[in-house]
Design an enzyme around this catalytic site. Structure first.
Site, PDB file in Angstrom:
ATOM      1  N   CYS A   2       0.816  -1.202   0.000  1.00 32.46           N
ATOM      2  CA  CYS A   2       0.000   0.000   0.000  1.00 32.46           C
ATOM      3  C   CYS A   2       0.852   1.255   0.000  1.00 32.46           C
ATOM      4  O   CYS A   2       2.072   1.219   0.040  1.00 32.46           O
ATOM      5  CB  CYS A   2      -0.903   0.017   1.237  1.00 32.46           C
ATOM      6  SG  CYS A   2      -1.838  -1.516   1.467  1.00 32.46           S
ATOM      7  N   GLY A  76       2.667  -2.989   4.145  1.00 28.44           N
ATOM      8  CA  GLY A  76       3.580  -4.107   4.350  1.00 28.44           C
ATOM      9  C   GLY A  76       2.871  -5.428   4.571  1.00 28.44           C
ATOM     10  O   GLY A  76       1.688  -5.591   4.258  1.00 28.44           O
ATOM     11  N   ASP A 100      -3.561  -8.721   8.724  1.00 31.42           N
ATOM     12  CA  ASP A 100      -2.460  -8.396   9.621  1.00 31.42           C
ATOM     13  C   ASP A 100      -2.540  -6.967  10.146  1.00 31.42           C
ATOM     14  O   ASP A 100      -1.971  -6.656  11.182  1.00 31.42           O
ATOM     15  CB  ASP A 100      -1.119  -8.640   8.932  1.00 31.42           C
ATOM     16  CG  ASP A 100      -0.980  -7.958   7.580  1.00 31.42           C
ATOM     17  OD1 ASP A 100      -1.990  -7.440   7.070  1.00 31.42           O
ATOM     18  OD2 ASP A 100       0.133  -7.950   7.030  1.00 31.42           O
ATOM     19  N   ILE A 291      14.103 -11.229 -17.472  1.00 31.07           N
ATOM     20  CA  ILE A 291      14.352 -10.293 -18.566  1.00 31.07           C
ATOM     21  C   ILE A 291      15.559 -10.793 -19.359  1.00 31.07           C
ATOM     22  O   ILE A 291      16.583 -11.159 -18.782  1.00 31.07           O
ATOM     23  CB  ILE A 291      14.631  -8.876 -18.026  1.00 31.07           C
ATOM     24  CG1 ILE A 291      13.347  -8.264 -17.448  1.00 31.07           C
ATOM     25  CG2 ILE A 291      15.200  -7.981 -19.100  1.00 31.07           C
ATOM     26  CD1 ILE A 291      12.298  -7.933 -18.479  1.00 31.07           C
ATOM     27  N   GLY A 364      15.408 -12.333  -4.687  1.00 30.63           N
ATOM     28  CA  GLY A 364      16.604 -12.792  -3.979  1.00 30.63           C
ATOM     29  C   GLY A 364      17.432 -11.677  -3.390  1.00 30.63           C
ATOM     30  O   GLY A 364      18.593 -11.889  -3.020  1.00 30.63           O
TER      31      GLY A 364
END
Length: 644
Positions: A2, A76, A100, A291, A364
């Site tokens: 958000c 989050g 949450d 990509i 990652g």
């Protein structure tokens, strides 16, 4: 995921301008296109844009507790929210949603400011407690989610997920900070807590801020730091096993979503490890996105395809032309302040691709900082080994002199390009590391700025950022120290900023399991020799992954998301660089030494020197001035949605 904004009256309980709050909120529409919400009361205004991920039918924000005395806006994911919900129910709290966000509200009621210690995830939130007259803000431990704030001249505290939300408020000053300019041309970004504007701050990672109505006390407090406390001795085999178990758990808790989910896959060690762990946890094929580049020197798509084939993923690839430089103005508007990492271009494109397939993607990011994957760590330790053998006075005298007079030979083989090494060896570990990672050296920045601007700096140098963090470091081990410095500067200021803005521009949520704080804490306690051994970075991680990934994925040379800047600036962007760097926009700032700018442009075009990184930083600074600083934020912000 958000976007959040808010206004808090520090002086009392004045009316909040609801229309202004709504406009601030809309500058971040791209972060949450699904829904928007506002709440105002005397002295407090909160706004929210929602990207629905969990509990799609409820969980709208701003969200309240049962009696309406506590209200929150939040950006989050709290991955342990279900366990916390069970604990809070046992304490007598009642829940109306399965999201949450409501967990944070009740956790605040139960534990107060200590609630942040209970959260496992990525977050930034602002919360108002009417009973205690407390306004509370917090940012996650590693800085995955952003939070900006400022004070207006009339005592209003303003905050937002992105700086455009803060800068929309007419009471926020728009004066460039000379110290931030110095830092930008050293690091390529403005490190926390500073921003490019005076009086506008980033809440640092792992910090919270409690404000009281009627007070002018604004002092963030740190609630977490990377411990780097050595754990009990462990064998390599045990370390390998536990590392994989912890990685799987960090991935597992990030697979909760009620929308399509996938992963970025570059073909490097970190993204491949995340995809391998996802494939082992999910009952269906993983959606992976990559990509490809038309220039084979920059293309990793073959390695990504190999991992995708190994784990039977639903793999999606798009090819990007290497002359993909039309995003310059879009990026300037997106980042709100100067940002000089050119890999923002392919990152933007991979997020654009991923959004066509998924709403949540795992990445990652964080593996290099955690597990010592950068080549510069190896070089820095080799330099430190030599420093330890020579007295400081001798080093400064011998290597300082060599560094001053040895020619800058960008064109020569690496063995003959010793100027930077000599300059680094004349310094201590922290100053030497700063010198190694600087976009422009101290000498270059000295020539870059004119006399008047240097007087404004009053001797300030961007190395002070790293020195400040080093004084607070929990470790004096050389490898751990430079990892710590990167976790305080490069990771939040460059890597995580890049991913947040690029993903949110496309309403895509990115989750980063390698930055799970419990995993980070555990890895920080491993002996440095298990991270960097025999010149091999990520030593223990690669050994642990050998049963899961091919050796040519694990042990090939690191590539990264690179762009051919040097070629662009001598070819298709030649005139644009010359016009931007030597044009009226930079000249009007009164910051730069025009003769040095011209020298850099001329020498790069001729091929005598490679000034591609400094020229890119100047190009992006000029784009920031045109697209953000010189216009109103109100005019600039909506154009972010115009995708190139």
């Amino acid at each position: 995921m958000c976007g959040i904004v808010g206004i808090f009256d520090m002086r009392g309980e004045r009316e909040i301008n609801r229309q202004l709050l709504a406009q601030m909120n809309e500058t971040q529409h791209h972060r949450g296109p699904d829904e928007g919400g506002l709440h105002t009361e005397l002295g407090v205004g909160l706004g929210h844009r929602r990207l629905s991920i969990i509990d799609l039918s409820s969980g709208q924000q701003p969200l309240f507790n049962e009696d309406g005395s506590v209200v929150i806006v939040y950006n989050g994911e709290i991955y342990n929210f279900r366990e916390l919900m069970e604990e809070l129910v046992q304490c007598g709290h009642q829940f109306r949603t399965r999201c949450d966000t409501e967990v944070i509200v009740h956790a605040w009621e139960e534990w107060g400011e200590a609630c942040v210690d209970r959260f496992r995830g990525m977050f930034a939130f602002g919360l108002w407690d009417r009973r205690t007259k407390t306004f509370f803000l917090a940012r996650d431990r590693l800085g995955i989610k952003p939070l900006y704030y400022a004070m207006t001249l009339d005592g209003m505290f303003v905050f937002a997920s992105e700086m455009k939300g803060v800068m929309f408020h007419p009471g926020v000053r728009r004066e460039l900070d000379p110290l931030a300019v110095e830092e930008y041309f050293a690091y390529g970004y403005v490190p926390e807590p500073r921003t490019i504007y005076q009086g506008v701050c980033k809440l640092p990672p792992g910090y919270a801020l409690a404000l009281k109505s009627g007070s002018n006390d604004i002092r963030p407090r740190q609630y977490w730091d990377v411990p780097f406390k050595l754990s009990e001795p462990v064998s390599e085999a045990d370390a390998e096993h536990e590392l994989m178990e912890r990685l799987r758990e960090a991935v597992r808790i990030r697979l909760v979503a009620e929308v399509p989910l996938g992963a970025f896959l570059s073909g490097g060690v970190d993204s491949s490890a995340v995809v391998a762990a996802m494939a082992q946890e999910l009952d269906e094929p993983v959606n992976t996105c990559s990509i490809a580049f038309t220039d084979p020197a920059f293309d990793e798509s073959g390695h990504a395809a190999k991992v995708a084939s190994l784990y039977g993923t639903r793999h999606h690839v798009e090819t990007v032309e290497n002359d993909d430089y039309d995003l310059i103005d879009t990026l300037a508007r997106l980042y709100d302040e100067p940002y000089a990492d050119s890999s923002a271009i392919p990152t933007y494109r991979v997020c654009q691709l991923a959004k066509k397939r998924v709403t949540v993607a795992l990445s990652g990011d964080g593996g290099d900082e955690n597990l010592a994957g950068y080549r510069r760590y190896r070089f820095t330790l080799a330099e430190q080994h030599l420093r330890d053998k020579l007295p400081a006075g001798l080093r400064r005298g011998v290597f300082g002199t060599l560094g001053r007079y040895y020619p800058k030979a960008d064109w020569a083989p690496r063995i003959f390009r010793a100027k930077t090494t000599f300059e680094s060896l004349s310094r201590d570990l922290v100053d030497g590391y700063f010198h190694n990672v600087s976009l422009m050296s101290d000498g270059m920045r000295e020539r870059l700025f004119n006399h008047g601007f240097r007087r404004q700096l009053q001797g300030y140098s961007a190395v002070e950022v790293m020195r400040g963090h080093a004084t607070k470091s929990p470790t004096d081990d050389p490898l751990s120290m430079i990892q710590y410095l990167d976790m305080k500067t490069y990771l939040p200021g460059d890597i995580l900023t890049k991913v947040d803005r690029a993903s949110m521009a496309h309403a895509l949520e990115v989750r980063v399991p390698l930055l799970d704080h419990k995993l980070v804490e555990w890895i920080s306690g491993l002996p440095p020799s298990l991270k960097l051994q025999g010149g091999e970075g990520k030593y223990i991680f690669k050994k642990a992954l050998q049963p899961h990934l091919p050796r040519d994925i694990l042990y090939r040379n690191k590539m990264g998301f690179a762009t051919p800047l040097a070629r662009w600036f001598r070819g298709p962007l030649r005139q644009r660089v010359r016009s931007a760097v030597l044009g009226p926009t930079l000249a009007a700032t009164g910051i730069f030494n025009h003769s040095y700018l011209k020298e850099m442009v001329d020498q790069h075009e001729s091929g005598r020197r490679d000034y591609s990184a400094p020229l890119w930083s100047l190009l992006m600074f000029e784009a920031f001035l045109r697209n953000v600083h010189q216009g109103t934020v109100a005019d600039a912000a909506p154009s972010i949605l115009q995708v190139a």
